[in-house]
Write a protein that holds these residues in place. Structure first.
Motif, PDB file in Angstrom:
ATOM      1  N   TRP B 275       0.846  -1.205   0.000  1.00  0.00           N
ATOM      2  CA  TRP B 275       0.000   0.000   0.000  1.00  0.00           C
ATOM      3  C   TRP B 275       0.873   1.244   0.000  1.00  0.00           C
ATOM      4  O   TRP B 275       0.650   2.178  -0.766  1.00  0.00           O
ATOM      5  CB  TRP B 275      -0.899   0.019   1.245  1.00  0.00           C
ATOM      6  N   GLN B 276       1.875   1.233   0.898  1.00  0.00           N
ATOM      7  CA  GLN B 276       2.689   2.427   1.073  1.00  0.00           C
ATOM      8  C   GLN B 276       3.520   2.736  -0.174  1.00  0.00           C
ATOM      9  O   GLN B 276       3.632   3.893  -0.583  1.00  0.00           O
ATOM     10  CB  GLN B 276       3.613   2.236   2.291  1.00  0.00           C
ATOM     11  N   ALA B 277       4.084   1.729  -0.772  1.00  0.00           N
ATOM     12  CA  ALA B 277       5.029   1.970  -1.871  1.00  0.00           C
ATOM     13  C   ALA B 277       4.346   2.058  -3.228  1.00  0.00           C
ATOM     14  O   ALA B 277       4.737   2.884  -4.063  1.00  0.00           O
ATOM     15  CB  ALA B 277       6.088   0.863  -1.901  1.00  0.00           C
ATOM     16  N   LEU B 278       3.347   1.215  -3.474  1.00  0.00           N
ATOM     17  CA  LEU B 278       2.744   1.166  -4.818  1.00  0.00           C
ATOM     18  C   LEU B 278       1.537   2.085  -4.961  1.00  0.00           C
ATOM     19  O   LEU B 278       1.083   2.324  -6.076  1.00  0.00           O
ATOM     20  CB  LEU B 278       2.311  -0.264  -5.162  1.00  0.00           C
ATOM     21  N   LYS B 279       0.996   2.560  -3.847  1.00  0.00           N
ATOM     22  CA  LYS B 279      -0.206   3.421  -3.880  1.00  0.00           C
ATOM     23  C   LYS B 279      -1.415   2.687  -4.437  1.00  0.00           C
ATOM     24  O   LYS B 279      -2.282   3.299  -5.070  1.00  0.00           O
ATOM     25  CB  LYS B 279       0.011   4.700  -4.706  1.00  0.00           C
ATOM     26  N   VAL B 280      -1.453   1.395  -4.233  1.00  0.00           N
ATOM     27  CA  VAL B 280      -2.648   0.641  -4.592  1.00  0.00           C
ATOM     28  C   VAL B 280      -3.093  -0.184  -3.393  1.00  0.00           C
ATOM     29  O   VAL B 280      -2.295  -0.515  -2.505  1.00  0.00           O
ATOM     30  CB  VAL B 280      -2.450  -0.300  -5.805  1.00  0.00           C
ATOM     31  N   ILE B 281      -4.384  -0.490  -3.391  1.00  0.00           N
ATOM     32  CA  ILE B 281      -4.988  -1.259  -2.313  1.00  0.00           C
ATOM     33  C   ILE B 281      -5.042  -2.716  -2.718  1.00  0.00           C
ATOM     34  O   ILE B 281      -5.658  -3.062  -3.731  1.00  0.00           O
ATOM     35  CB  ILE B 281      -6.379  -0.681  -1.994  1.00  0.00           C
ATOM     36  N   VAL B 282      -4.346  -3.546  -1.956  1.00  0.00           N
ATOM     37  CA  VAL B 282      -4.415  -4.985  -2.193  1.00  0.00           C
ATOM     38  C   VAL B 282      -5.008  -5.643  -0.959  1.00  0.00           C
ATOM     39  O   VAL B 282      -4.792  -5.204   0.165  1.00  0.00           O
ATOM     40  CB  VAL B 282      -3.030  -5.599  -2.493  1.00  0.00           C
ATOM     41  N   GLU B 283      -5.776  -6.709  -1.184  1.00  0.00           N
ATOM     42  CA  GLU B 283      -6.314  -7.454  -0.067  1.00  0.00           C
ATOM     43  C   GLU B 283      -5.237  -8.423   0.442  1.00  0.00           C
ATOM     44  O   GLU B 283      -4.219  -8.643  -0.232  1.00  0.00           O
ATOM     45  CB  GLU B 283      -7.601  -8.183  -0.485  1.00  0.00           C
TER      46      GLU B 283
END
Lengths: 330, 330
Positions: B275-283
């Motif tokens: 989340w922090q590095a890629l700026k995407v939300i993963v479950e």
């Protein structure tokens, strides 16, 4: 003598400069994806196209302007290195651009900048100098540097080369989605919005900038006809606390249909909705545009709207909505 | 008679079927972006290429298999409608695919499914039927439906057409990044991994599946040489609690180099880093692959690694790490 005024390209921003910027920076930037959400379309009553500059290198559109400025330096200027003052995204972007082009970068960071943004600058290899918050300390730092250093000052927004670089995000967006009728971007110093407005205007699209009610300096400036400060500019949108500049203000006066204001609470609601529906992390500043779409349906209802999600740099362990703990299995 | 066995394409999964699936579903799916992070490359010691299926329609790779299965139905089968049993992502994917193709969809959802995933199914227009958790209730529901309904059962993973659809994510990834040396995907029922393995194997890449230690049924199955259950399969990775099927198991036996296990804590750390590095939300399920890259450097160090981020469906107000409140300005 040194200073930003000695970077090539002193003409006013124009569409051709943005087109040339697009070609120049294409090998270095990410042509970021455009995301859609049936759910957000339903809830807003518009057809929304989100340009994900939060997925840009260093997590914000700022990388476009920074690399564009550096690519326009002379060999001697490159050798001298550059510096800037930034509370976050511009500093990280310039640091990363400098590392790619092998140019030394120094960033003065206000002591109150978010720590995640400071880390982002340091991780990208820049030298960090801490200064007091506020315009006075910032101007003193720049003045001292201009006397004592050969480094070139790369301003965060108020320069045609920076504005042209930022405008390439809108250019990519309108190429990807030719049916757009409206373009929107957040509005801080006006670098992103001025480039966006130039592109939108050339395609006969309506263009809106969005700023927080608590940092409504641009809204005040348009009312007054001259650059105003919001005092004190405070907002959860830490990327939107800067004033307009003498390059960005006239562009915004001429090419932006209106500046829309959103409250802190509206930003927080919009930000959570964007995270939930789009599966991307946007910082508060970036959420302003969706907040405005929901707040002012008279401008957007039934239309194809392009929204530039400006950045995604924040600490994911510090969020503006209440979060309960998802317990792991044991 | 009705049932999944009557969908066309009963042959075993093969590379040609995946290539044909790619062409067939291209107009409906998103060719999801591949993201990189200098920071995660540094911390892992590998070159990582993240295929963002969390940005796929309905927030997961499952949409690929679902739309592929529906596109292979006869006109009569389309008219009869379809049903499935799903705790989340497959149900939402099938619902959305059905809406696009104008096919009625019924989804049986275990009462313990995450509420966000149930909402995702309902928002996409499917009829929801609640059933008790566990394989017994699920099998009873399917058996009853086969007797009483003309609807076609679309299984969540154990069918060549589903597996071929899921394999298109890997196909897009290896086309976008030809230098990949390793492919990885999370491992639940094996639909995504079997398609991924078929693609990776054809390009002489090493292929790894990752599953939670607490739901290590596939790892046990490979040890035993026959399909095993982890009892009870519990994990924060709610997408990875299913057993292998008779179609997925042999593919995984033949084409996967190893199944790697990660702990709940390792998943949570990896998820926050992504989340922090890629700026995407993963479950959580999607974070397993990055957790494994960090845990088993002997397989990945110095290599170009493609990781499929399988999904991003979770409640962003319920997270597995401690979150403090970011206070708004007043």
């Amino acid at each position: 003598m040194t200073g930003w005024q000695h970077i090539a390209g002193q003409d006013d921003l124009n569409l051709d400069l943005i087109h040339r910027a697009e070609k120049l920076i294409a090998p270095y930037i990410m042509n970021t994806p455009v995301l859609r959400s049936p759910e957000l379309d339903n809830s807003s009553g518009a057809r929304l196209f989100f340009k994900c500059e939060n997925l840009q290198h260093t997590g914000a559109f700022k990388f476009r302007g920074a690399i564009h400025a550096l690519l326009n330096l002379t060999a001697a200027q490159r050798k001298a290195g550059v510096y800037t003052v930034s509370s976050g995204n511009h500093g990280a972007a310039l640091a990363a651009a400098g590392r790619i082009l092998n140019i030394s970068v120094q960033v003065a960071v206000p002591t109150n900048a978010p720590s995640v943004k400071k880390q982002n600058i340091a991780q990208n290899g820049a030298d960090i100098i801490e200064i007091e918050p506020g315009m006075a300390a910032r101007e003193a730092f720049v003045a001292a540097n201009q006397q004592q250093s050969e480094r070139i000052f790369i301003p965060p927004y108020n320069h045609p080369l920076i504005m042209a670089g930022q405008g390439t995000a809108a250019l990519e967006l309108v190429k990807a989605v030719p049916e757009l009728q409206v373009l929107m971007s957040p509005l801080g110093g006006g670098g992103l919005l001025s480039g966006t407005a130039m592109v939108g205007h050339s395609q006969n699209m309506a263009v809106f900038g969005v700023e927080p009610e608590l940092a409504n300096d641009a809204w005040l400036s348009l009312q007054a006809g001259s650059i105003q400060s919001a005092r004190p500019p405070i907002s959860i949108c830490d990327g939107l606390l800067t004033n307009l500049g003498d390059h960005t203000f006239p562009i915004i006066q001429n090419y932006v249909d209106a500046v829309l204001l959103v409250s802190e609470d509206e930003v927080i609601v919009a930000m959570q909705q964007l995270w939930q529906a789009l599966k991307v992390i946007v910082e508060p500043s970036a959420a302003t545009v969706f907040a405005a779409v929901c707040k002012y349906p008279e401008h957007f209802s039934g239309k194809a709207v392009g929204l530039i999600l400006s950045g995604g740099n924040l600490d994911v362990a510090c969020l503006p909505w209440p979060v309960t703990r998802l317990e792991k299995a044991k």
